[in-house]
Design an enzyme around this catalytic site. Sequence first.
Site, PDB file in Angstrom:
ATOM      1  N   GLY A  14      87.218 -35.549 -48.804  1.00  8.92           N
ATOM      2  CA  GLY A  14      85.980 -34.782 -49.022  1.00  8.92           C
ATOM      3  C   GLY A  14      85.921 -33.577 -48.103  1.00  8.92           C
ATOM      4  NE  ARG A  75      88.377 -38.506 -52.009  1.00  9.87           N
ATOM      5  CZ  ARG A  75      87.155 -37.971 -51.858  1.00  9.87           C
ATOM      6  NH1 ARG A  75      86.544 -37.419 -52.886  1.00  9.87           N
ATOM      7  NH2 ARG A  75      86.546 -37.991 -50.688  1.00  9.87           N
ATOM      8  CG  ASP A 106      88.332 -43.607 -43.812  1.00 10.02           C
ATOM      9  OD1 ASP A 106      88.205 -42.717 -44.669  1.00 10.02           O
ATOM     10  OD2 ASP A 106      87.765 -44.709 -43.888  1.00 10.02           O
ATOM     11  CB  THR A 129      84.779 -37.026 -42.576  1.00  9.07           C
ATOM     12  OG1 THR A 129      83.768 -37.825 -43.216  1.00  9.07           O
ATOM     13  CG2 THR A 129      85.064 -37.642 -41.231  1.00  9.07           C
ATOM     14  CG  ASP A 131      81.134 -40.077 -44.357  1.00 11.18           C
ATOM     15  OD1 ASP A 131      80.082 -39.603 -44.809  1.00 11.18           O
ATOM     16  OD2 ASP A 131      82.101 -40.392 -45.076  1.00 11.18           O
ATOM     17  CG  ASP A 133      83.598 -42.626 -41.461  1.00  8.70           C
ATOM     18  OD1 ASP A 133      84.142 -41.552 -41.153  1.00  8.70           O
ATOM     19  OD2 ASP A 133      83.745 -43.143 -42.578  1.00  8.70           O
ATOM     20  NE  ARG A 175      81.837 -43.877 -50.901  1.00  2.62           N
ATOM     21  CZ  ARG A 175      82.383 -42.697 -51.157  1.00  2.62           C
ATOM     22  NH1 ARG A 175      81.964 -42.002 -52.165  1.00  2.62           N
ATOM     23  NH2 ARG A 175      83.377 -42.229 -50.416  1.00  2.62           N
TER      24      ARG A 175
HETATM   25  P1  ATP Z   1      86.228 -38.561 -46.719  1.00  3.03           P
HETATM   26  O1  ATP Z   1      85.972 -39.544 -45.588  1.00  3.03           O
HETATM   27  O2  ATP Z   1      85.470 -37.305 -46.549  1.00  3.03           O
HETATM   28  O3  ATP Z   1      86.088 -39.191 -48.077  1.00  3.03           O
HETATM   29  P2  ATP Z   1      89.045 -39.079 -46.666  1.00  3.03           P
HETATM   30  O4  ATP Z   1      90.149 -38.428 -45.941  1.00  3.03           O
HETATM   31  O5  ATP Z   1      88.708 -40.485 -46.243  1.00  3.03           O
HETATM   32  O6  ATP Z   1      87.774 -38.140 -46.606  1.00  3.03           O
HETATM   33  P3  ATP Z   1      90.153 -40.107 -49.186  1.00  3.03           P
HETATM   34  O7  ATP Z   1      89.899 -39.630 -50.556  1.00  3.03           O
HETATM   35  O8  ATP Z   1      89.847 -41.525 -48.845  1.00  3.03           O
HETATM   36  O9  ATP Z   1      89.364 -39.072 -48.238  1.00  3.03           O
HETATM   37  O10 ATP Z   1      91.706 -39.865 -48.847  1.00  3.03           O
HETATM   38  C1  ATP Z   1      92.325 -38.628 -49.064  1.00  3.03           C
HETATM   39  C2  ATP Z   1      93.714 -38.812 -49.600  1.00  3.03           C
HETATM   40  O11 ATP Z   1      94.512 -39.514 -48.620  1.00  3.03           O
HETATM   41  C3  ATP Z   1      93.844 -39.678 -50.854  1.00  3.03           C
HETATM   42  O12 ATP Z   1      93.540 -38.973 -52.037  1.00  3.03           O
HETATM   43  C4  ATP Z   1      95.329 -40.049 -50.806  1.00  3.03           C
HETATM   44  O13 ATP Z   1      96.139 -38.985 -51.275  1.00  3.03           O
HETATM   45  C5  ATP Z   1      95.566 -40.212 -49.299  1.00  3.03           C
HETATM   46  N1  ATP Z   1      95.514 -41.649 -48.965  1.00  3.03           N
HETATM   47  C6  ATP Z   1      94.429 -42.404 -48.742  1.00  3.03           C
HETATM   48  N2  ATP Z   1      94.774 -43.699 -48.541  1.00  3.03           N
HETATM   49  C7  ATP Z   1      96.117 -43.752 -48.652  1.00  3.03           C
HETATM   50  C8  ATP Z   1      97.093 -44.781 -48.563  1.00  3.03           C
HETATM   51  N3  ATP Z   1      96.741 -46.050 -48.322  1.00  3.03           N
HETATM   52  N4  ATP Z   1      98.406 -44.454 -48.706  1.00  3.03           N
HETATM   53  C9  ATP Z   1      98.775 -43.182 -48.936  1.00  3.03           C
HETATM   54  N5  ATP Z   1      97.896 -42.155 -49.057  1.00  3.03           N
HETATM   55  C10 ATP Z   1      96.599 -42.419 -48.910  1.00  3.03           C
END
Ligand code: ATP
Length: 325
Positions: A14, A75, A106, A129, A131, A133, A175
């Site tokens: 995000g 994503r 994360d 982020t 959040d 978190d 969430r």
């Molecule tokens: P936000 O907290 O704002 O949602 P985020 O970094 O947690 O941001 P995610 O959509 O959870 O956002 O993760 C971003 C991208 O990281 C995913 O689309 C994917 O490409 C990669 N990713 C997440 N988890 C994994 C995993 N277990 N293995 C490999 N790639 C991953």
Amino acid sequence: MTQIKKIGLYTSGGDSPGMNAAIRAVVRTAIYYGIEVVGIRRGYEGMTKGDFIPMNRKSVSNIIQRGGTILKTARCDNFRTPEGRQQAYDQLKKHNIDALVGIGGDGTFTGAKIFGAEFDMPIIGLPGTIDNDLMGTDFTIGYDTAINTVVEAVDKIRDTAESHDRLFIVEVMGRDSGLIALRTGIAAGAEAILIPESKGGMDGLFNRLENGRKDKTSRIVIVAEGEEAGGAFEVGRLVQERFPHYDTRISILGHIQRGGAPSCMDRVLASRVGAAAVEALRDGHRNEMIGIIHNEIAYTPFEHAIKHHVEINPNLLKLVEILSM
Ligand code: ATP
């Protein structure tokens, strides 16, 4: 000192306000140290496809004040597979990229942790982020702006609540985490807050409405998306059922919380950790997130940063209760 010549820089997950300030800091600090930077567009999606753009001083001009991310974000499910990550590594090698800086939450760091274990590619993460978190930083980039946006919006809603003698249930992002709800609840003078981390919130709210001051004409309840009852509409329905005499309204703040010009706090945080990321790579750090704890730069391995142990301070929950009398 590790000899790094070319850094690949990406934003992922995000978007959050302040990501651009972090991009600017990474690019300018790298140039300062004679290191090239390549922008990877749309996070891991662009990494697997080789969607790369060279970056220079000029490409990060006039972005420190802009929300969103000029590198775009996405994503990417392909990166969750070994084949996808191999494609990403092949693209990075093809473009002679020898280190990465990733800005995200994360999920982004989970991907980075796996990639860093599979391939010889130093990666530094920056906490981007809304959040807040992540372990290893007092605040994440975007959180301060988001909570200020929420407070501004709730202040406006309060005008209507007061004028019409209404009870407003306002839903904010979160969430899995109630940190946005908790801070904004205090700052906006909420009657009560409902968050995923604390159980029995509905009973507490009913209790307040039943036994609290009777002469109040307007009330604001802040609800995090992931709270127990299932979000603002469900909370509103339950309140209406039990207290039909209240003129209850729902407001979902939604995506306005992610956008807008980053606050001063977020710009400074982003600038500091962005510069520190380049210095960390030069000093041989890898597979760590850079944050700020007690005003000092802090290095946290990805596996700790993503542990989700950010705890809610019970004193702050109590504060909402005391101050809303
Ligand atoms: P936000 O907290 O704002 O949602 P985020 O970094 O947690 O941001 P995610 O959509 O959870 O956002 O993760 C971003 C991208 O990281 C995913 O689309 C994917 O490409 C990669 N990713 C997440 N988890 C994994 C995993 N277990 N293995 C490999 N790639 C991953």
